[in-house]
Design a protein around this motif. Sequence first.
Motif, PDB file in Angstrom:
ATOM      1  N   LEU A  58      -2.574  -2.281   3.351  1.00  0.00           N
ATOM      2  CA  LEU A  58      -2.327  -3.732   3.387  1.00  0.00           C
ATOM      3  C   LEU A  58      -0.850  -4.073   3.174  1.00  0.00           C
ATOM      4  CD1 LEU A  58      -5.392  -5.234   1.461  1.00  0.00           C
ATOM      5  CD2 LEU A  58      -5.089  -4.924   3.918  1.00  0.00           C
ATOM      6  N   TYR A 113     -13.223  -9.846  -4.298  1.00  0.00           N
ATOM      7  CA  TYR A 113     -13.052  -8.412  -4.064  1.00  0.00           C
ATOM      8  C   TYR A 113     -12.721  -7.778  -5.418  1.00  0.00           C
ATOM      9  CZ  TYR A 113      -8.182  -9.887  -4.275  1.00  0.00           C
ATOM     10  OH  TYR A 113      -6.993 -10.434  -4.681  1.00  0.00           O
ATOM     11  N   TYR A 115     -10.250  -4.982  -7.704  1.00  0.00           N
ATOM     12  CA  TYR A 115      -8.837  -4.583  -7.719  1.00  0.00           C
ATOM     13  C   TYR A 115      -8.663  -3.441  -8.697  1.00  0.00           C
ATOM     14  CZ  TYR A 115      -3.810  -5.018  -8.834  1.00  0.00           C
ATOM     15  OH  TYR A 115      -2.481  -4.783  -9.061  1.00  0.00           O
ATOM     16  N   GLU A 216     -15.329  -4.414  -1.179  1.00  0.00           N
ATOM     17  CA  GLU A 216     -13.894  -4.188  -1.001  1.00  0.00           C
ATOM     18  C   GLU A 216     -13.207  -3.958  -2.348  1.00  0.00           C
ATOM     19  OE1 GLU A 216     -11.783  -7.448   0.777  1.00  0.00           O
ATOM     20  OE2 GLU A 216      -9.858  -6.418   0.631  1.00  0.00           O
ATOM     21  N   ARG A 218      -9.241  -3.371  -3.634  1.00  0.00           N
ATOM     22  CA  ARG A 218      -7.815  -3.255  -3.288  1.00  0.00           C
ATOM     23  C   ARG A 218      -7.151  -2.399  -4.360  1.00  0.00           C
ATOM     24  NH1 ARG A 218      -6.712  -9.482  -1.240  1.00  0.00           N
ATOM     25  NH2 ARG A 218      -8.540  -9.506   0.136  1.00  0.00           N
ATOM     26  N   LYS A 220      -3.743  -0.621  -5.873  1.00  0.00           N
ATOM     27  CA  LYS A 220      -2.274  -0.603  -5.883  1.00  0.00           C
ATOM     28  C   LYS A 220      -1.816   0.793  -6.278  1.00  0.00           C
ATOM     29  CE  LYS A 220       1.676  -3.245  -7.532  1.00  0.00           C
ATOM     30  NZ  LYS A 220       2.079  -4.414  -8.304  1.00  0.00           N
ATOM     31  N   ILE A 225      -0.442  -1.668  -1.302  1.00  0.00           N
ATOM     32  CA  ILE A 225      -1.854  -1.997  -1.540  1.00  0.00           C
ATOM     33  C   ILE A 225      -2.693  -1.358  -0.435  1.00  0.00           C
ATOM     34  CG2 ILE A 225      -3.571  -3.833  -1.753  1.00  0.00           C
ATOM     35  CD1 ILE A 225      -1.574  -4.058  -3.980  1.00  0.00           C
ATOM     36  N   ARG A 227      -6.636  -1.059   1.097  1.00  0.00           N
ATOM     37  CA  ARG A 227      -7.984  -1.639   1.039  1.00  0.00           C
ATOM     38  C   ARG A 227      -8.993  -0.507   1.186  1.00  0.00           C
ATOM     39  NH1 ARG A 227      -8.519  -5.651   5.248  1.00  0.00           N
ATOM     40  NH2 ARG A 227      -8.291  -7.341   3.732  1.00  0.00           N
TER      41      ARG A 227
END
Length: 392
Positions: A58, A113, A115, A216, A218, A220, A225, A227
């Motif tokens: 991303l 989503y 993270y 989903e 995400r 880091k 980033i 997905r």
Amino acid sequence: MPYYQRLGEIPHKRHTQFRKPDGTLYREEVMGLEGFSGLQSILYHHFLPPRVAKTEDLGPAQPEYVDFGPVRHRAFTSADVPAGGDPVSARRVLLGNNDVTLGVARPTRSMDYFYRNAQAYECWFAHEGSGTLHTQFGTLPFRPGDYIVIPYGTTWQMQLNDGEARFFVIESPSQIHAPKRYLNKFGQFLEHSPYCERDLNPPANLETHAETGEFEVRVKARDRISRHVLDHHPLDVVGWDGYLYPYTFSIHDFEPITGRIHQPPPVHQTFEGWNFVVCSFVPRLFDYHPEGIPAPYSHSNINSDEVIYYCDGNFMSRKGIDRYDLTLHPSGLPHGPQPGATEGSLGKEKTEELAVMVDTFQPLNITTYALELEKESYQASWMEGDPTGNPE
Ligand SMILES: [Fe+2]
């Protein structure tokens, strides 16, 4: 500071067979820092932890810095930062270096989503708003004044209660933890520490989702980033134990240390990471020496930059600074009360101020976004009145 916790169901012995009611195995994951030598927890999942159906890039996730220009005190106002988005997408980094970044977020909706920051600890200071952080370690309810400390690799989703919140966000590639001087050699908080284990809130309820579907996450990592699309719910843990987990700590549970004369900033220290500290300024009684000066003295912290995020109350040593403002007092220039503030503090018995301070031991850079929020007259505020600092 981390101490042993367990939640949910775990087998009697680690690395042994642990079966679901249908007789198949739960999947064990050892999640730890510094190889196998740092803090760790062991989690038991319904699904194989490495199972990812699809991956997609991303894009970059690095702050954009600008030249600092001449060394000077600077201030930024975050009151009117546009509100919108979910907590992660709403985050705007204002200041940062290789050790830490500091930002604000004004989300208006919950996340749809999940993270995971795989390269940094995150500490979300909830200035306004409340909600729940749903993690694979369990749920963490939060309310105004809570620091939410999230270790690397924690998968989470934040739900907001009222649909609007305001955060000051600290992100650090090093661990964020209590100062070592607060702990005995076994890791327990000492009597002189301004807070202790009772004030920390580890995950309370474990939510175990065994459903399949499309989810989903995400991630880091490597300053980008990714997905990840999973074919199962990411919060599928049936039990865990260990020393690595997210927790909350309320700034209102920080017990201020006061004295007959002015106490130095380290008495306000709450957390530390590599090359930075986090301090909490909370309502407290002022110094009680009959000739004491409640306002701080001018000070040069030669090799540290100081950032203060002003939350509530009247911050007596700062003129022209309002709620939601941030000040940056860089190394290379003394800072202290503006003209008249010292005299104005005499005789005051207490303060209701609430603020979070971060001192960094390497210079902070300013982002392009911070420039848009700058209060450019801040350095000139020391020029008002008599050059000796006396009120006119
Ligand atoms: Fe200072």
